[in-house]
Design an enzyme around this catalytic site. Structure first.
Site, PDB file in Angstrom:
ATOM      1  N   GLU A 123     -14.787   1.990   9.760  1.00  0.00           N
ATOM      2  CA  GLU A 123     -14.025   2.153  11.010  1.00  0.00           C
ATOM      3  C   GLU A 123     -13.400   3.547  11.146  1.00  0.00           C
ATOM      4  OE1 GLU A 123     -10.456  -0.283  11.038  1.00  0.00           O
ATOM      5  OE2 GLU A 123     -10.039   0.241   8.973  1.00  0.00           O
ATOM      6  N   ASP A 177      -8.808  -1.461   1.046  1.00  0.00           N
ATOM      7  CA  ASP A 177      -9.593  -0.236   1.219  1.00  0.00           C
ATOM      8  C   ASP A 177      -9.865   0.486  -0.109  1.00  0.00           C
ATOM      9  OD1 ASP A 177      -9.380  -0.846   3.854  1.00  0.00           O
ATOM     10  OD2 ASP A 177      -8.182   0.884   4.427  1.00  0.00           O
ATOM     11  N   GLY A 185       2.167   3.113   2.325  1.00  0.00           N
ATOM     12  CA  GLY A 185       3.344   3.126   3.205  1.00  0.00           C
ATOM     13  C   GLY A 185       4.501   2.358   2.582  1.00  0.00           C
ATOM     14  N   GLY A 190       0.820  -1.203   0.000  1.00  0.00           N
ATOM     15  CA  GLY A 190       0.000   0.000   0.000  1.00  0.00           C
ATOM     16  C   GLY A 190       0.854   1.254   0.000  1.00  0.00           C
TER      17      GLY A 190
END
Ligand code: F6P
Length: 354
Positions: free
Chosen positions: A238, A143, A120, A118
């Site tokens: 979330e 996501d 990061g 992802g």
């Protein structure tokens, strides 16, 4: 053309269904098309701290992994060689061990690395690229919030998992005349909540991009009661930002509990909360994710063959393209609160608490 004889593959960040499909595709293309040696680097860039843990990825090694969730290489969402945390004399210290990581890659004979991860992981990969390591990236996150690519593999599988869960929760909510809050993943963006909410027939969807009030949620529930519908499904991402009225009753993670408590207090309904958690990251990848992951894996190998480093593969207008990692990182793809998908949901009566 690049002078490549050996490539490394690493997976970083949270796992996602389809990682093994990328590993398999890249390994097969590297061996079958280019006759390169392929080395699996375990646990993201951490694997290059201990090069002896790396192992050769052969055709036999990747056989049978296409339908498997997770990653055969292992992963971590904490490993960063530029800020490596270690303990010295009982104290936690942070060190930059990026030179050691690059030296170890060379020691293993690796000419270029495919880093599947992802935002990061791509950021770390880009910093290593700037220091001379030849890298290409493959984007990954359930996501689906990386702006450089229209879709990331893993998202479709997560949608299947969440939609199936909402379908099942529906029957209990209807039978018991309850409100059921379903918390789903989506740390920064509400794609899973929005799309699985629509697919699963949710009545209220709360996402980070749309501010909400408790009153508006309770109004939706009351309107359903008046219409003779004595149950409501509330899907919550979330990453939602709690309004100040709810901050005082927040009991930390998971946020779905706070929403459930608040609805229970103010809507005079029996409420249950279901936090789906990591089942959303697991399981066998859907056919869509397997195909996308395979396309990404092969495209990454082609970038290496062309000597096109510092790039990340991406899906744009249905085609696989290469984008500069430098431009791709740090840009989230948020849900547009005025966009077609939200307007579609609103048109069929789904509430967003706004
Ligand atoms: O980024 C993907 C994601 O699934 C987020 O939605 C979630 O917040 C996070 O990973 C959870 O990570 P961990 O496995 O560290 O709990």
């Amino acid at each position: 053309m690049s002078n490549i004889r050996c490539i490394g593959i690493a997976t970083g960040g949270g796992d996602a269904p389809g990682l093994n499909a990328v590993i398999r595709a890249a390994t097969k293309a590297a061996i079958l098309k280019y006759n390169w040696k392929v080395i699996g680097i375990p646990d993201g860039f951490d694997g290059l701290i201990w090069p002896e843990k790396s192992f050769e990825l052969t055709l036999k090694e990747v056989s049978g992994i296409l339908p498997r969730g997770g990653t055969i290489l292992g992963t971590t969402n904490r490993g960063n060689p530029f800020q490596y945390k270690t303990e010295e004399n009982g104290q936690e210290v942070t060190r930059d061990i990026s030179d050691q990581v690059i030296a170890n890659a060379h020691k293993l004979g690796i000419d270029a690395i495919i880093t599947i991860g992802g935002d990061g992981s791509q950021k770390i990969g880009h910093e290593l690229f700037q220091k001379g390591l030849k890298l290409v990236g493959v984007p990954k996150t359930i996501d689906n919030d990386l702006s450089a690519t229209e879709v990331t593999f893993g998202f479709d599988t997560a949608l299947h998992t969440v939609t199936d869960a909402i379908d099942k929760i529906h029957t209990t909510a209807a039978s018991h005349h309850r409100v059921i809050v379903v918390e789903v993943m989506g740390r920064d963006c509400g794609w899973i909540a929005l799309e699985a909410g629509i697919a699963g027939g949710a009545h209220v969807i709360l996402i980070p991009e749309i501010p909400f009030t408790l009153k508006s949620i309770c109004d939706c529930i009351a309107a359903r009661e008046r219409a003779g519908k004595h149950f409501t499904i509330v899907v919550v991402a979330e990453g939602i930002k709690l309004p100040s009225e709810l901050k005082q009753m927040a009991r930390g993670w998971p946020v779905g509990n706070t929403i459930g408590d608040a609805i229970g207090l103010f809507a005079n309904k029996e409420v249950r909360v279901s936090v789906l958690g990591h089942i959303q990251r697991g399981g066998s990848p859907s056919p869509y994710d397997r195909v996308l992951a395979t396309r990404f894996g092969v495209a990454a190998v082609e970038l290496i063959a062309e000597g096109n480093f510092g790039k990340m593969v991406a899906l744009r207008a249905g085609a696989i393209v290469a984008v500069d990692v430098a431009r791709a990182i740090g840009h989230l793809k948020s849900v547009d609160p005025e966009g077609e998908l939200v307007r579609t949901a609103k048109a069929i009566g789904i509430g967003f608490g706004d």
